[in-house]
Design an enzyme around this catalytic site. Structure first.
Site, PDB file in Angstrom:
ATOM      1  N   HIS A   1       0.828  -1.206   0.000  1.00  0.00           N
ATOM      2  CA  HIS A   1       0.000   0.000   0.000  1.00  0.00           C
ATOM      3  C   HIS A   1       0.862   1.256   0.000  1.00  0.00           C
ATOM      4  O   HIS A   1       0.537   2.255  -0.648  1.00  0.00           O
ATOM      5  CB  HIS A   1      -0.924  -0.022   1.217  1.00  0.00           C
TER       6      HIS A   1
ATOM      7  N   GLU B   1       2.006   1.981  -3.472  1.00  0.00           N
ATOM      8  CA  GLU B   1       0.927   2.563  -4.271  1.00  0.00           C
ATOM      9  C   GLU B   1       0.890   4.081  -4.104  1.00  0.00           C
ATOM     10  O   GLU B   1       0.702   4.828  -5.070  1.00  0.00           O
ATOM     11  CB  GLU B   1      -0.404   1.934  -3.852  1.00  0.00           C
TER      12      GLU B   1
END
Length: 476
Positions: free
Chosen positions: A84, A87
């Site tokens: 994450h 990202e």
């Protein structure tokens, strides 16, 4: 933004149905009909990268993206949150483009660039006019292969992600489902959250980010997807131009071995009582089915029979399922939502309950599980047909636009290696019978262990043994 929500709409990861025969005497200015000729094409490059696309000659826009078979499940306890974190850093500059140049290039095209992380996938995609697809693929490859991961950007995003974590903790549904995974898959990769614990967010280093890319962003785990007005041959040429130098495979590590091991489903519960929350929020699940399981669509039909309920809707008394009618008649819940969440080798099948009738929590849970056990022996063809019709309609509605089609292609190719034909999907759903539903319920529901996650004013929720007993209690 990470894709954390586990509640399955009926069409999660399902496919479009092809149209009928084109009438050669089409009226002027008619919307072009897709016909039966549209299909998903796939090509594998020498390094193992898969290119998959669905070409629609009348489409003016296209969605292109990279679907990666790696998410929070590919992490360790120490690096949980890395996928994450990456990202967030994807659009913060590369060796070829600064963050400002990247944003300006996208803005000048009028394109949309986005990314998300789930437990098993990381996705980067762009939507643009057809003529701008080559530029978008160039930007995607630059992000994936040349991100600078500057320390200053890492520190800025660290604060952003910590604030995001605080916001997620305010969303009760997110919290309940994260805890449901944590208890069902205790001490296993699938039980981790996508954002990771706050101490990890504070401590993640550039080295860990680089190692995650090296271990997971490899050709054998990536699918370049196109949907819309981009021809397959053109997409293959771009893939060969930009991604042919991707490493074919990653070195074997303990994390990769663990991430591929089928997780054990553990019957258990986790309860977080907070009487300042005016509702009881409860998720109950049995072990469900994987994406490729023969019972995948039967599980979805069974889920649709249980149905959903929202007291706030005008049609609350008439939402179709027997359970919704019973819950409304006796005023047991504010809402409930059945779900069938699938992963590559397992799944969760269950129900999420929300109620402000705190003295009737046990009744709500009891009658919900009584409905589950009814499915083992008393399902009518009429309710099966209604559920099948809902499922097929939801499939078509969920595939509205090139981004939805690209999402469907990417998810299927990454998880099962192929995209099922629309005709095959419809045939499988139509073939599901009441006997199939009862067989599924007897195999997956009757007297099976359950995982329970409860948050809020849950004093009225009975102990685990009492609730587990309802899984083998006659419905009559």
């Amino acid at each position: 933004m990470a894709s954390r929500r586990l509640a399955l709409n009926l069409a999660q990861g399902v496919k479009a149905r092809a149209g009928g025969v084109i009438n050669p005497f089409r009226r002027g200015l008619a919307t072009p009909h897709s016909g039966t000729g549209i299909k998903t094409q796939t090509t594998t490059l020498k390094n193992g990268l898969t290119v998959a696309s669905q070409y629609s000659p009348y489409a003016q826009t296209s969605t292109v993206g990279m679907w990666i078979d790696a998410g929070s499940r590919a992490e360790t306890d120490e690096t949980n949150g890395t996928a994450h974190f990456l990202e967030h850093l994807a659009f913060k500059g590369t060796t070829k483009r600064t963050q400002q140049q990247l944003e300006l290039e996208i803005e000048n095209m009028g394109a949309h660039l986005n990314a998300y992380t789930s437990r098993e996938n990381t996705v980067y995609f762009a939507k643009a006019l057809n003529e701008d697809v080559p530029k978008c693929v160039d930007i995607l490859q630059d992000i994936l292969q040349n991100s600078k991961l500057e320390e200053s950007a890492i520190e800025r995003e660290r604060d952003v992600i910590l604030r995001e974590s605080e916001e997620v903790e305010k969303q009760l549904e997110e919290v309940v489902f994260d805890h449901l995974h944590a208890t069902a898959y205790q001490h296993q990769p699938l039980g981790r959250t996508i954002l990771g614990p706050r101490e990890n967010i504070r401590d993640i280093t550039r080295t860990e980010l680089v190692n995650y890319i090296k271990n997971n962003y490899t050709a054998d785990r990536m699918v370049l997807v196109g949907a819309g007005g981009v021809p397959h041959e053109q997409l293959v040429e771009m893939a060969d131009k930009y991604f042919s130098k991707l490493p074919a495979t990653a070195p074997v590590s303990s994390a990769s071995i663990l991430s591929k091991k089928k997780p054990d489903f553990i019957g258990s519960d986790i309860r977080i009582r907070d009487d300042t929350i005016p509702t009881a929020n409860i998720a109950i699940a049995v072990e469900g089915v994987s994406w490729s399981d023969d019972d995948y669509f039967t599980g979805l039909v069974t889920q649709a029979i249980v149905g959903n309920y929202d007291k706030a809707l005008g049609n609350a008394p008439h939402q179709g399922s027997k359970l919704s009618g019973f819950v409304h008649k006796h005023d047991l819940a504010t809402s409930f939502m059945s779900f069938s969440t699938s992963y590559s080798d397992t799944g969760l099948w269950g129900i999420y309950l929300v109620t402000d009738k705190l003295d009737r929590v046990d009744d709500l849970v009891h009658f919900s599980l009584r409905e589950w056990t009814r499915l083992c022996s008393n399902v009518s063809e009429a309710e099966v047909e209604r559920a099948k019709a809902q499922l097929k309609a939801s499939i078509l509605l969920s595939l509205d636009g090139t981004t939805a089609v690209a999402e469907d292609i990417g998810r299927q190719i990454v998880t099962t290696g192929r995209r099922m034909s629309p005709a095959e999907i419809e045939r499988i759903i139509d073939a599901v019978s009441a006997k199939d539903v009862m067989d599924f319920a007897n195999k997956k529901i009757w007297d099976q262990d359950i995982a329970i996650s409860a948050v809020g004013s849950i004093e009225g929720l009975f102990d685990y043994a009492r609730i587990r007993g309802d899984m083998s209690r006659n419905a009559f």
